[in-house]
Design a protein around this motif. Structure first.
Motif, PDB file in Angstrom:
ATOM      1  N   ASP A 106      -4.376   5.619 -14.864  1.00 25.77           N
ATOM      2  CA  ASP A 106      -5.789   5.644 -15.249  1.00 25.77           C
ATOM      3  C   ASP A 106      -6.496   4.327 -14.944  1.00 25.77           C
ATOM      4  O   ASP A 106      -7.614   4.317 -14.443  1.00 25.77           O
ATOM      5  CB  ASP A 106      -5.949   6.020 -16.730  1.00 25.77           C
ATOM      6  N   VAL A 107      -5.843   3.188 -15.230  1.00 34.48           N
ATOM      7  CA  VAL A 107      -6.473   1.881 -15.058  1.00 34.48           C
ATOM      8  C   VAL A 107      -5.501   0.910 -14.397  1.00 34.48           C
ATOM      9  O   VAL A 107      -4.307   0.905 -14.725  1.00 34.48           O
ATOM     10  CB  VAL A 107      -6.940   1.289 -16.412  1.00 34.48           C
ATOM     11  N   LEU A 108      -6.016   0.096 -13.495  1.00 32.74           N
ATOM     12  CA  LEU A 108      -5.254  -1.013 -12.907  1.00 32.74           C
ATOM     13  C   LEU A 108      -5.829  -2.305 -13.476  1.00 32.74           C
ATOM     14  O   LEU A 108      -7.026  -2.566 -13.315  1.00 32.74           O
ATOM     15  CB  LEU A 108      -5.383  -0.997 -11.386  1.00 32.74           C
ATOM     16  N   THR A 109      -4.988  -3.082 -14.146  1.00 32.34           N
ATOM     17  CA  THR A 109      -5.467  -4.325 -14.771  1.00 32.34           C
ATOM     18  C   THR A 109      -5.006  -5.516 -13.936  1.00 32.34           C
ATOM     19  O   THR A 109      -5.669  -5.920 -13.005  1.00 32.34           O
ATOM     20  CB  THR A 109      -4.970  -4.419 -16.225  1.00 32.34           C
ATOM     21  N   THR A 110      -3.840  -6.053 -14.227  1.00 27.00           N
ATOM     22  CA  THR A 110      -3.305  -7.154 -13.426  1.00 27.00           C
ATOM     23  C   THR A 110      -2.438  -6.650 -12.278  1.00 27.00           C
ATOM     24  O   THR A 110      -2.118  -7.408 -11.374  1.00 27.00           O
ATOM     25  CB  THR A 110      -2.454  -8.100 -14.293  1.00 27.00           C
ATOM     26  N   GLY A 111      -2.045  -5.398 -12.325  1.00 28.66           N
ATOM     27  CA  GLY A 111      -1.151  -4.844 -11.316  1.00 28.66           C
ATOM     28  C   GLY A 111       0.311  -4.917 -11.705  1.00 28.66           C
ATOM     29  O   GLY A 111       1.179  -4.478 -10.943  1.00 28.66           O
ATOM     30  N   ALA A 112       0.610  -5.434 -12.908  1.00 30.37           N
ATOM     31  CA  ALA A 112       2.004  -5.586 -13.327  1.00 30.37           C
ATOM     32  C   ALA A 112       2.707  -4.233 -13.436  1.00 30.37           C
ATOM     33  O   ALA A 112       3.848  -4.076 -12.985  1.00 30.37           O
ATOM     34  CB  ALA A 112       2.074  -6.330 -14.653  1.00 30.37           C
ATOM     35  N   THR A 113       2.060  -3.257 -14.035  1.00 30.59           N
ATOM     36  CA  THR A 113       2.662  -1.931 -14.177  1.00 30.59           C
ATOM     37  C   THR A 113       2.863  -1.284 -12.820  1.00 30.59           C
ATOM     38  O   THR A 113       3.924  -0.723 -12.523  1.00 30.59           O
ATOM     39  CB  THR A 113       1.787  -1.033 -15.066  1.00 30.59           C
ATOM     40  N   ALA A 114       1.839  -1.355 -11.968  1.00 33.81           N
ATOM     41  CA  ALA A 114       1.933  -0.766 -10.632  1.00 33.81           C
ATOM     42  C   ALA A 114       3.042  -1.431  -9.824  1.00 33.81           C
ATOM     43  O   ALA A 114       3.797  -0.754  -9.107  1.00 33.81           O
ATOM     44  CB  ALA A 114       0.596  -0.889  -9.911  1.00 33.81           C
ATOM     45  N   ASN A 115       3.168  -2.746  -9.925  1.00 35.80           N
ATOM     46  CA  ASN A 115       4.219  -3.457  -9.194  1.00 35.80           C
ATOM     47  C   ASN A 115       5.610  -3.036  -9.678  1.00 35.80           C
ATOM     48  O   ASN A 115       6.516  -2.807  -8.871  1.00 35.80           O
ATOM     49  CB  ASN A 115       4.057  -4.967  -9.370  1.00 35.80           C
ATOM     50  N   ALA A 116       5.791  -2.956 -10.993  1.00 42.27           N
ATOM     51  CA  ALA A 116       7.092  -2.582 -11.545  1.00 42.27           C
ATOM     52  C   ALA A 116       7.469  -1.159 -11.153  1.00 42.27           C
ATOM     53  O   ALA A 116       8.624  -0.883 -10.794  1.00 42.27           O
ATOM     54  CB  ALA A 116       7.077  -2.732 -13.064  1.00 42.27           C
ATOM     55  N   ALA A 117       6.512  -0.247 -11.221  1.00 40.75           N
ATOM     56  CA  ALA A 117       6.777   1.144 -10.850  1.00 40.75           C
ATOM     57  C   ALA A 117       7.049   1.262  -9.354  1.00 40.75           C
ATOM     58  O   ALA A 117       7.969   1.974  -8.929  1.00 40.75           O
ATOM     59  CB  ALA A 117       5.600   2.023 -11.248  1.00 40.75           C
ATOM     60  N   ALA A 118       6.264   0.552  -8.537  1.00 40.53           N
ATOM     61  CA  ALA A 118       6.459   0.588  -7.089  1.00 40.53           C
ATOM     62  C   ALA A 118       7.820   0.018  -6.710  1.00 40.53           C
ATOM     63  O   ALA A 118       8.503   0.533  -5.812  1.00 40.53           O
ATOM     64  CB  ALA A 118       5.344  -0.192  -6.399  1.00 40.53           C
ATOM     65  N   ARG A 119       8.226  -1.045  -7.390  1.00 38.43           N
ATOM     66  CA  ARG A 119       9.528  -1.662  -7.102  1.00 38.43           C
ATOM     67  C   ARG A 119      10.670  -0.658  -7.336  1.00 38.43           C
ATOM     68  O   ARG A 119      11.610  -0.562  -6.534  1.00 38.43           O
ATOM     69  CB  ARG A 119       9.714  -2.904  -7.965  1.00 38.43           C
TER      70      ARG A 119
END
Length: 245
Positions: free
Chosen positions: A210-223
């Protein structure tokens, strides 16, 4: 037996329950839409923007430009796109979907995401939502990212894999944490289950949240997806935090 057409049924429903804005409840021409005032109150993100992070530029620096932030700290994911800035009416919509038990808003937000992320969706082999930990899913009753992913995948005629990524460690709430703390908080939080690896391997993944903040969640999931054999991971969200600097 009298057959009633679908158009007739919709017209009757429209008389009994006139369509209204999903934000302010003002009258609209169709259901699950925004009125003109609320539409104008959304800070849409359009080009020119950073091709990696999707953050808007104040001036057009030419095609393919990347922001200093993306150069200084390259994200794990390949590209990120968002419909709008996380402010005003957009913030209200996200909060109502996430915390206000307004699951039907996923249709409105998902349609807008499909439009903004059409380039990413065209390249995607698989659409995967950012998962919730089972305890948080139990308390919230639904995963807003999964609802959005279902709409985006359906409109883009792409394969949806709800269980391709799992959140195996319950983390602290990200709200209020610094960028570094967010990254530490998400270490080892995601994993591709063994049975989902054949589905992920060799695929380009479109990750939905829903929201991209610092990108930490997206980076961890992408990794986690890349470690399982994905060729690349793009990120599509409804809103993103834009820090002026």
């Amino acid at each position: 037996m009298l057959q009633v057409g679908a158009a007739t049924v919709r017209a009757a429903i429209g008389i009994l329950y006139p369509p209204s804005c999903v934000v302010c409840r003002a009258a609209t021409g169709e259901a699950q839409a925004l009125c003109a005032q609320c539409w104008c109150g959304i800070g849409f993100i359009e080009r020119p923007y950073c091709e990696r992070l999707g953050t808007p530029f104040e001036i057009d620096l030419g095609p393919g430009m990347v922001s200093p932030a993306a150069i200084a700290e390259p994200p794990v994911f390949a590209r990120a796109r968002a419909v709008c800035r996380f402010e005003g009416a957009a913030r209200d919509l996200v909060h109502r979907l996430k915390y206000g038990d307004r699951a039907e808003l996923a249709l409105t937000l998902g349609r807008m995401m499909r439009q903004s992320g059409h380039e990413l969706l065209a390249d995607a082999d698989l659409v995967v939502p950012v998962p919730l930990h089972r305890t948080r899913l139990w308390s919230r009753r639904f995963n807003q990212a999964a609802l959005l992913a279902r709409v985006v995948a359906g409109l883009g005629e792409r394969t949806l894999a709800i269980t391709a990524l799992a959140r195996v460690r319950r983390t602290r709430q990200q709200v209020g944490l610094t960028r570094a703390q967010r990254g530490d908080n998400l270490q080892g939080a995601f994993r591709v289950p063994p049975q989902a690896r054949p589905l992920v391997q060799g695929r380009r993944i479109l990750l939905i949240d829903d929201v991209l903040t610092t990108g930490a969640t997206a980076n961890a999931a992408a990794r986690a997806l890349l470690r399982a054999g994905a060729t690349a991971v793009d990120v599509l969200t409804f809103a993103r935090v834009v820090t002026e600097r």
